[in-house]
Design a protein around this motif. Structure first.
Motif, PDB file in Angstrom:
ATOM      1  N   ASP A   1       0.723  -1.153  -0.024  1.00 40.54           N
ATOM      2  CA  ASP A   1       0.003  -0.224  -0.310  1.00 40.54           C
ATOM      3  C   ASP A   1       1.078   1.266  -0.053  1.00 40.54           C
ATOM      4  OD1 ASP A   1      -2.212   1.598  -0.055  1.00 40.54           O
ATOM      5  OD2 ASP A   1      -2.718   1.279   2.242  1.00 40.54           O
ATOM      6  N   PRO A   2       1.761   1.610  -1.096  1.00 38.67           N
ATOM      7  CA  PRO A   2       2.481   2.507  -0.974  1.00 38.67           C
ATOM      8  C   PRO A   2       1.975   3.896  -0.863  1.00 38.67           C
ATOM      9  CG  PRO A   2       2.575   1.704  -3.145  1.00 38.67           C
ATOM     10  CD  PRO A   2       1.762   0.582  -2.107  1.00 38.67           C
ATOM     11  N   ASP A   3       0.758   3.838  -1.464  1.00 34.47           N
ATOM     12  CA  ASP A   3      -0.005   5.421  -1.399  1.00 34.47           C
ATOM     13  C   ASP A   3      -0.279   5.925  -0.105  1.00 34.47           C
ATOM     14  OD1 ASP A   3       0.511   5.667  -4.304  1.00 34.47           O
ATOM     15  OD2 ASP A   3      -1.443   4.933  -4.649  1.00 34.47           O
ATOM     16  N   ARG A   4      -0.289   4.991   0.875  1.00 37.68           N
ATOM     17  CA  ARG A   4      -0.424   5.061   2.234  1.00 37.68           C
ATOM     18  C   ARG A   4       0.522   6.099   2.985  1.00 37.68           C
ATOM     19  NH1 ARG A   4      -1.279   0.725   6.556  1.00 37.68           N
ATOM     20  NH2 ARG A   4      -0.759   1.811   8.375  1.00 37.68           N
ATOM     21  N   PHE A   5       1.740   6.118   2.556  1.00 33.62           N
ATOM     22  CA  PHE A   5       2.932   6.561   3.053  1.00 33.62           C
ATOM     23  C   PHE A   5       3.761   7.440   2.535  1.00 33.62           C
ATOM     24  CE2 PHE A   5       2.269   2.053   4.051  1.00 33.62           C
ATOM     25  CZ  PHE A   5       2.060   1.839   5.198  1.00 33.62           C
TER      26      PHE A   5
ATOM     27  N   HIS B   1      18.409   5.837  -3.887  1.00 30.64           N
ATOM     28  CA  HIS B   1      17.369   6.213  -2.941  1.00 30.64           C
ATOM     29  C   HIS B   1      16.143   5.720  -3.425  1.00 30.64           C
ATOM     30  CE1 HIS B   1      17.490   9.648  -5.827  1.00 30.64           C
ATOM     31  NE2 HIS B   1      16.273   9.479  -5.741  1.00 30.64           N
ATOM     32  N   VAL B   2      15.096   5.563  -2.447  1.00 30.63           N
ATOM     33  CA  VAL B   2      13.823   4.963  -3.231  1.00 30.63           C
ATOM     34  C   VAL B   2      13.183   6.017  -3.929  1.00 30.63           C
ATOM     35  CG1 VAL B   2      11.573   4.154  -2.084  1.00 30.63           C
ATOM     36  CG2 VAL B   2      13.650   3.352  -0.998  1.00 30.63           C
ATOM     37  N   THR B   3      12.633   5.648  -4.925  1.00 29.46           N
ATOM     38  CA  THR B   3      11.700   6.739  -5.818  1.00 29.46           C
ATOM     39  C   THR B   3      10.882   7.237  -5.084  1.00 29.46           C
ATOM     40  OG1 THR B   3      12.464   5.401  -7.842  1.00 29.46           O
ATOM     41  CG2 THR B   3      10.861   6.939  -8.234  1.00 29.46           C
ATOM     42  N   GLY B   4      10.657   8.624  -5.258  1.00 32.86           N
ATOM     43  CA  GLY B   4       9.635   9.378  -4.593  1.00 32.86           C
ATOM     44  C   GLY B   4       9.813   9.667  -3.059  1.00 32.86           C
ATOM     45  N   ALA B   5      10.916   9.209  -2.593  1.00 37.15           N
ATOM     46  CA  ALA B   5      11.350   9.617  -1.268  1.00 37.15           C
ATOM     47  C   ALA B   5      11.873  10.922  -1.131  1.00 37.15           C
ATOM     48  CB  ALA B   5      12.408   8.584  -0.563  1.00 37.15           C
TER      49      ALA B   5
ATOM     50  N   PRO C   1       4.080   9.088   7.753  1.00 37.09           N
ATOM     51  CA  PRO C   1       5.519   9.584   7.557  1.00 37.09           C
ATOM     52  C   PRO C   1       6.229   8.015   7.750  1.00 37.09           C
ATOM     53  CG  PRO C   1       4.738  11.140   9.118  1.00 37.09           C
ATOM     54  CD  PRO C   1       3.643   9.974   9.071  1.00 37.09           C
ATOM     55  N   VAL C   2       7.227   7.742   7.010  1.00 38.42           N
ATOM     56  CA  VAL C   2       8.204   6.627   6.901  1.00 38.42           C
ATOM     57  C   VAL C   2       9.593   7.064   6.689  1.00 38.42           C
ATOM     58  CG1 VAL C   2       8.781   4.420   6.335  1.00 38.42           C
ATOM     59  CG2 VAL C   2       6.448   5.206   6.485  1.00 38.42           C
ATOM     60  N   THR C   3      10.392   7.267   7.752  1.00 40.74           N
ATOM     61  CA  THR C   3      11.610   7.616   7.646  1.00 40.74           C
ATOM     62  C   THR C   3      12.582   6.344   6.847  1.00 40.74           C
ATOM     63  OG1 THR C   3      12.220   7.023   9.886  1.00 40.74           O
ATOM     64  CG2 THR C   3      11.803   9.399   9.217  1.00 40.74           C
ATOM     65  N   ILE C   4      13.576   6.642   6.195  1.00 41.34           N
ATOM     66  CA  ILE C   4      14.263   5.607   5.432  1.00 41.34           C
ATOM     67  C   ILE C   4      15.887   6.058   5.755  1.00 41.34           C
ATOM     68  CG2 ILE C   4      15.037   4.410   3.443  1.00 41.34           C
ATOM     69  CD1 ILE C   4      12.382   5.340   2.644  1.00 41.34           C
TER      70      ILE C   4
ATOM     71  N   GLU D   1      11.943  -1.075   7.883  1.00 39.34           N
ATOM     72  CA  GLU D   1      12.647  -2.132   8.063  1.00 39.34           C
ATOM     73  C   GLU D   1      13.502  -2.455   6.887  1.00 39.34           C
ATOM     74  OE1 GLU D   1      12.069  -6.500   9.671  1.00 39.34           O
ATOM     75  OE2 GLU D   1      10.849  -5.840   8.096  1.00 39.34           O
ATOM     76  N   GLY D   2      14.872  -2.528   6.889  1.00 44.52           N
ATOM     77  CA  GLY D   2      15.519  -3.002   5.733  1.00 44.52           C
ATOM     78  C   GLY D   2      16.128  -1.742   4.850  1.00 44.52           C
ATOM     79  N   GLY D   3      15.392  -0.728   5.184  1.00 42.05           N
ATOM     80  CA  GLY D   3      15.977   0.788   4.677  1.00 42.05           C
ATOM     81  C   GLY D   3      15.909   0.514   3.039  1.00 42.05           C
ATOM     82  N   THR D   4      16.830   1.630   2.698  1.00 48.62           N
ATOM     83  CA  THR D   4      17.135   1.870   1.142  1.00 48.62           C
ATOM     84  C   THR D   4      17.636   0.558   0.612  1.00 48.62           C
ATOM     85  OG1 THR D   4      17.240   4.073   1.470  1.00 48.62           O
ATOM     86  CG2 THR D   4      18.069   3.176  -0.567  1.00 48.62           C
TER      87      THR D   4
END
Length: 98
Positions: free
Chosen positions: A13-17, A32-36, A57-60, A87-90
């Motif tokens: 559910d990526p749109d939730r974050f 980096h993660v696209t869109g971050a 909000p999700v910190t990476i 969890e697992g980060g970038t």
């Protein structure tokens, strides 16, 4: 203590974050993660007002749990009680999604 978000939950559910990469500029530029959104940990407290409403909000960080856990704690303290770290980060995200 801030909670953790699993890679599977984010993928489902990526749109939730709203993703916030808290690493330094050099690490972010490397991968980096696209869109971050990039907000280095040292600037997070000053820039927390830039986060959009309505998304969790999700910190990476690189591997997850270091700077990202600290970033989620900062956001919790600043009025974002739902902020979590990834969890697992970038590295984990890119390994599963590239």
């Amino acid at each position: 203590m801030a909670g953790m978000l699993t890679l599977a939950t984010l993928a489902a559910d990526p749109d939730r974050f709203h993703l916030i990469d808290v690493r330094d500029a050099e690490d972010y530029a490397t991968a980096h993660v696209t869109g971050a959104m990039h907000i280095p940990l040292v600037a997070l407290e000053d820039r927390a007002g830039e986060l959009p409403a309505g998304r969790t909000p999700v910190t990476i960080c690189g591997k997850g749990g270091g700077r990202s856990a600290e970033g989620a704690e900062i956001l919790n303290r600043l009025g974002h009680p739902d902020a979590v770290w990834l969890e697992g980060g970038t590295i984990g995200w890119l390994a599963q999604n590239t």
